[in-house]
Every structure is written in structure tokens, then in C-alpha cells.
Motif scaffolding. Structure first.
Motif, short mmCIF file in Angstrom:
data_model
loop_
_atom_site.label_atom_id
_atom_site.label_comp_id
_atom_site.label_asym_id
_atom_site.label_seq_id
_atom_site.Cartn_x
_atom_site.Cartn_y
_atom_site.Cartn_z
N GLN A 159 7.02 -31.77 20.91
CA GLN A 159 6.56 -32.05 22.26
C GLN A 159 7.50 -31.45 23.29
OE1 GLN A 159 6.79 -36.35 21.85
NE2 GLN A 159 8.43 -36.44 23.39
N VAL A 160 6.95 -31.14 24.45
CA VAL A 160 7.76 -30.67 25.56
C VAL A 160 8.24 -31.89 26.34
CG1 VAL A 160 5.91 -30.47 27.26
CG2 VAL A 160 7.88 -28.97 27.44
N THR A 161 9.40 -31.78 26.95
CA THR A 161 9.98 -32.88 27.73
C THR A 161 9.48 -32.82 29.16
OG1 THR A 161 11.98 -32.84 26.37
CG2 THR A 161 12.13 -33.93 28.52
N PHE A 162 9.06 -33.95 29.72
CA PHE A 162 8.63 -34.00 31.12
C PHE A 162 9.82 -33.88 32.05
CE2 PHE A 162 4.75 -36.09 29.51
CZ PHE A 162 3.80 -35.44 30.29
N ALA A 163 9.66 -33.12 33.11
CA ALA A 163 10.61 -33.10 34.21
C ALA A 163 10.07 -33.99 35.32
CB ALA A 163 10.81 -31.68 34.73
N ASP A 164 10.94 -34.40 36.23
CA ASP A 164 10.51 -35.08 37.46
C ASP A 164 10.11 -33.99 38.44
OD1 ASP A 164 10.11 -36.46 39.78
OD2 ASP A 164 12.06 -37.46 39.79
N SER A 165 8.80 -33.71 38.53
CA SER A 165 8.35 -32.58 39.36
C SER A 165 8.64 -32.80 40.84
CB SER A 165 6.86 -32.33 39.14
OG SER A 165 6.10 -33.50 39.36
N ASP A 166 8.86 -34.05 41.26
CA ASP A 166 9.19 -34.29 42.66
C ASP A 166 10.54 -33.68 43.02
OD1 ASP A 166 6.84 -35.66 43.03
OD2 ASP A 166 7.73 -37.65 42.80
N ARG A 167 11.39 -33.48 42.02
CA ARG A 167 12.72 -32.93 42.28
C ARG A 167 12.75 -31.40 42.18
NH1 ARG A 167 17.19 -36.23 39.00
NH2 ARG A 167 18.48 -35.01 40.43
N THR A 168 11.61 -30.81 41.82
CA THR A 168 11.54 -29.35 41.76
C THR A 168 11.67 -28.78 43.17
OG1 THR A 168 10.10 -29.45 39.82
CG2 THR A 168 10.08 -27.40 41.09
N ARG A 169 12.43 -27.70 43.30
CA ARG A 169 12.66 -27.11 44.62
C ARG A 169 12.13 -25.68 44.67
NH1 ARG A 169 18.91 -27.44 45.62
NH2 ARG A 169 18.82 -26.38 43.60
N VAL A 170 11.72 -25.28 45.86
CA VAL A 170 11.33 -23.89 46.07
C VAL A 170 12.54 -23.01 45.76
CG1 VAL A 170 10.60 -22.18 47.77
CG2 VAL A 170 9.60 -24.47 47.79
N GLY A 171 12.33 -22.01 44.92
CA GLY A 171 13.41 -21.14 44.48
C GLY A 171 13.87 -21.41 43.07
N ASP A 172 13.47 -22.58 42.50
CA ASP A 172 13.82 -22.86 41.11
C ASP A 172 13.15 -21.85 40.18
OD1 ASP A 172 15.23 -25.05 41.95
OD2 ASP A 172 13.89 -26.56 41.07
N LEU A 173 13.86 -21.46 39.13
CA LEU A 173 13.27 -20.60 38.11
C LEU A 173 12.08 -21.29 37.47
CD1 LEU A 173 13.61 -17.96 36.35
CD2 LEU A 173 14.83 -19.44 34.73
N SER A 174 10.99 -20.57 37.28
CA SER A 174 9.82 -21.13 36.59
C SER A 174 9.36 -20.16 35.52
CB SER A 174 8.68 -21.40 37.58
OG SER A 174 8.29 -20.21 38.25
N VAL A 175 8.95 -20.73 34.39
CA VAL A 175 8.49 -19.93 33.25
C VAL A 175 7.10 -20.42 32.86
CG1 VAL A 175 8.95 -19.21 30.88
CG2 VAL A 175 10.87 -19.64 32.45
N LEU A 224 4.13 -24.80 32.68
CA LEU A 224 5.08 -24.23 33.63
C LEU A 224 6.35 -25.06 33.48
CD1 LEU A 224 5.30 -22.07 35.91
CD2 LEU A 224 4.98 -23.95 37.53
N VAL A 225 7.44 -24.41 33.02
CA VAL A 225 8.67 -25.14 32.74
C VAL A 225 9.80 -24.63 33.62
CG1 VAL A 225 7.98 -25.56 30.34
CG2 VAL A 225 9.40 -23.56 30.88
N ASN A 226 10.83 -25.46 33.75
CA ASN A 226 11.99 -25.08 34.53
C ASN A 226 13.03 -24.42 33.63
OD1 ASN A 226 13.26 -27.18 33.14
ND2 ASN A 226 13.18 -28.61 34.86
N SER A 227 14.22 -24.18 34.17
CA SER A 227 15.23 -23.45 33.42
C SER A 227 15.77 -24.22 32.22
CB SER A 227 16.39 -23.07 34.35
OG SER A 227 17.03 -24.24 34.84
N ARG A 228 15.54 -25.54 32.20
CA ARG A 228 15.97 -26.33 31.06
C ARG A 228 14.85 -26.46 30.02
NH1 ARG A 228 18.64 -29.83 35.07
NH2 ARG A 228 16.83 -31.21 35.00
N GLY A 229 13.73 -25.84 30.29
CA GLY A 229 12.62 -25.93 29.37
C GLY A 229 11.83 -27.22 29.51
N GLU A 230 11.97 -27.90 30.63
CA GLU A 230 11.24 -29.14 30.88
C GLU A 230 9.94 -28.83 31.62
OE1 GLU A 230 15.17 -31.99 31.52
OE2 GLU A 230 14.31 -30.86 33.20
N LEU A 231 8.91 -29.60 31.34
CA LEU A 231 7.60 -29.37 31.93
C LEU A 231 7.58 -29.80 33.39
CD1 LEU A 231 4.65 -28.49 31.15
CD2 LEU A 231 4.17 -30.94 30.90
N ILE A 232 7.32 -28.84 34.29
CA ILE A 232 7.19 -29.18 35.70
C ILE A 232 5.74 -29.10 36.17
CG2 ILE A 232 9.53 -28.48 36.29
CD1 ILE A 232 8.41 -25.89 37.44
#
Length: 367
Positions: A159-175, A224-232
Motif C-alpha cells: 500500500q501507498v502511505t497517505f500524506a496530509d494533502s492540506d500541508r502540500t505547498r505550491v512548489g513541492d515536487l510531485s510525481v 500523485l505522490v510527494n518527494s517522500r513517496g506519500e500519496l498527495i
């Protein structure tokens, strides 16, 4: 004219031939640095992706849709003339399509995807990295957020780990990870371009994350994941001129919204929308000046329905709601989403400005 040239496209790939299914990898997701130095000195995302991509699967759908017919078949006189009984079902055809999904609970076999990927599905197949193909069951879907939840039975899932998408910022790396055009699992990179996008789904509960990581038809339901591989987010739609391919404007449902919808579907099989029983309007500069507010922020209550949850909680016309459970209510659309996605029966705390004073009101959300 420019507006006419633009089209919003959900990124599901419809195929005439059997869907070309890609592969996923295997391993355990865990937070990792964005880039690592490989043994050959190459800066790479590969270690993070090795841990994350097992959770992204390919979805093949066999669906029943209405077959194209002559418009005259909708005319009651025409139908009567040719002996077609009123209410008779129009011809249907079977189509194959491919999309993507994200395993978010390995123990229960829960997969998040988009509603339009599995709409009208008669049969849903999931392909894993080890080339196993397993049947999936649709637990439920939600038109207001374009989220659907599937369930499979298989061993060795990741399973992929959930991120707190509210803490995602414009400019964060996204994959972005998905199955574009049925080619197989594909990874693209970019940044979070914007947050809080809305207006994509009529009457929807939207707060889309915008990214320039290339998303194409077939990526729908992918991660769509962040730089830690968490699901945003769950990749959902693209904006493209003339209905073409990706031009760097893609949209994903934030993981917090997707998770809230999933929790309701898993518990009840459906999503019930919360409401307060109020008529609201975003506070603009003119309203702020009239109310003596320092800033144009929050949502003003125009009407309160008799006997509504809002009335029982003491909410009054003229009150300005500035937050729900500590989360800012920047506009009427945001407040509608905050309440609409709150589980029916839950009690929320409204932060209210009333005659220049701060008031906290507890409201039980009704369905």
C-alpha cells in the motif's frame, strides 16, 4: 474564442481492442529522500519509486454503455409508429477501457481510483507487477468528488502511505504514476502548480491540486505522490487545447478528500452529504467594509432555515464563518466542501465573527 478551444478531459483511455495492461513493482512503501545518489553517481528517484510503484495498479474495465442511435428513437411518435414500447431500453454496447488505481490498504485490498474509470462496469480486472490478474469488486463511488473504491483479494499487496494533502505547498515536487494510453506503468515528474482549483465538476465538492507533472489519458485514478513517496492526490483530469494531450495542466483529488470519501464508502457503501441549513455568500471587499471587517475573508450567513442544525446551534443571519474545526473557510465553495464532506452525525466547531466578536459554535451535521 480561446475558451471554446479548451476542453477538460478526464484521463481515462478507451480502447477498441482489449486493454494493454502495464506492470507494477513490488516492495514496501516508506518515506525516502526525493533524490538519491546512485552507485554510478547519477542523481535518481529510483529508490523512492521502487518502494512506491507497487501500490499503483492497472485497471481494465468492461463496461456497458448506450449505443449510438438515431435521435428519432427518442421521439414518442416515431417509437409508436415502429412498435417500440414506451420506456423500452435503448440498444447498448460493450466497451473496453483502461485506467489506473492506487492500493491504499493492503490488508483489506482497498484501491482508490476515479469514478469515471469504472462507471457502468460489468467486469473489473486489476493487473499487479508480478503479472497476476485479479478480479475487483466495486464498493462504491462518488460523483461529487470523482472517487471510487475497489476491493481485491490477493496476497503480497503493498500500500501507498497517505500524506496530509492540506500541508502540500505550491512548489513541492510531485510525481505522477499511472498507465497512460495503455502503455504500462509510467512515471512523470513536476511540481505542485496550484491548490484549491474548482469548477471542474458541476455541483462537485472540489479542491483540486494542480500539477505540471504530465498526466495523459489512462492516468485517471493513478497516484500523485510527494518527494517522500506519500500519496498527495488521485490523478483525475487534464486541461488541454482542442481535446489533445497533456500541456502541463493536470488535476488531482487531494488525498485527504479521497480518504474521507473512502471511509464513508467502506462503512456504508455510499457518501452522504452533510448540511447546516443555511444560505451563504463569500465575503467580498464591499461586504467586509459594510460589516466593519479588516479583511475580506470568511463566509457570511444570509439565511438560516427554521429547525435546521444551524438554527439549533445558534447560528444567525449576519454571522461570518471563518473556519471549520480550525480549517479556514475562505469562500462559500470551501465551506460547502468542508460541511459536505463531514460525516453525517459528526459535530463540527464553527469559528464565527458576530458583531466584531469571535464566537465558537458546535453544530451537529445533518444529512
Amino acid at each position: 474564442m480561446e475558451a471554446r478551444m479548451r476542453s477538460l478531459r478526464f484521463s481515462v483511455s478507451s480502447l477498441v481492442l482489449p486493454a494493454v495492461l502495464g506492470l507494477a513493482l513490488s516492495g514496501a512503501p516508506a518515506p525516502a529522500p526525493a533524490f538519491e545518489m546512485g552507485p554510478d553517481g547519477v542523481l535518481t528517484l529510483a529508490p523512492m519509486l521502487d518502494r512506491v510503484t507497487p501500490a499503483v495498479v492497472n485497471i481494465a474495465v468492461r463496461a456497458s454503455v448506450a449505443a449510438p442511435t438515431n435521435p428519432l428513437f427518442n421521439d414518442p411518435v416515431f417509437r409508436q409508429f415502429f412498435g417500440l414500447p414506451p420506456g423500452a431500453e435503448m440498444p447498448r454496447k460493450t466497451v473496453l477501457s483502461a485506467g489506473s488505481g492506487v492500493i491504499v490498504d493492503a490488508r483489506q485490498g482497498l484501491i482508490l481510483t476515479n469514478r469515471h474509470v469504472v462507471e457502468n462496469a460489468q467486469d473489473i480486472s486489476i493487473t499487479l507487477k508480478d503479472r497476476r490478474v485479479v478480479r475487483a469488486r466495486l464498493l462504491g463511488s462518488d460523483a461529487g468528488t470523482e472517487i471510487a473504491v475497489l476491493q481485491i483479494e490477493a496476497d503480497g499487496l503493498t500500500q501507498v502511505t497517505f500524506a496530509d494533502s492540506d500541508r502540500t505547498r505550491v512548489g513541492d515536487l510531485s510525481v505522477a504514476i499511472g498507465n497512460p494510453f495503455g502503455l504500462g506503468q509510467t512515471v512523470t515528474t513536476g511540481v505542485v502548480s496550484a491548490k484549491g482549483r474548482s469548477g471542474l465538476i458541476p455541483d462537485g465538492y472540489e479542491d483540486f491540486i494542480q500539477t505540471d507533472a504530465p498526466i495523459n489519458p489512462g492516468n485517471s485514478g493513478g497516484a500523485l505522490v510527494n518527494s517522500r513517496g506519500e500519496l498527495i492526490g488521485i490523478n483525475t483530469a487534464i486541461l488541454s487545447p482542442g481535446g489533445g494531450g497533456n500541456v502541463g495542466i493536470g488535476f488531482a483529488v487531494p488525498s485527504n478528500i479521497a480518504r474521507a470519501v473512502m471511509d464513508q464508502i467502506v462503512k456504508t457503501g455510499t457518501v452522504r452529504r452533510g448540511h447546516l441549513g443555511v444560505v451563504i455568500q463569500s465575503v467580498d471587499p464591499a461586504i467586509a467594509e459594510g460589516l466593519g471587517l479588516q479583511r475580506a475573508e470568511g463566509v457570511i450567513v444570509a439565511e438560516v432555515a427554521p429547525g435546521s442544525p444551524a438554527e439549533r446551534a445558534g447560528l444567525q443571519p449576519g454571522d461570518v464563518v471563518v473556519a471549520v474545526n480550525g480549517e479556514a473557510s475562505d469562500s462559500a465553495e470551501v465551506l460547502r466542501r468542508q460541511i459536505g464532506l463531514s460525516p453525517v452525525g459528526d459535530t463540527v466547531t464553527l469559528s464565527v465573527l458576530r458583531n466584531g466578536r469571535a464566537v465558537a459554535l458546535k453544530v451537529r451535521v445533518s444529512g
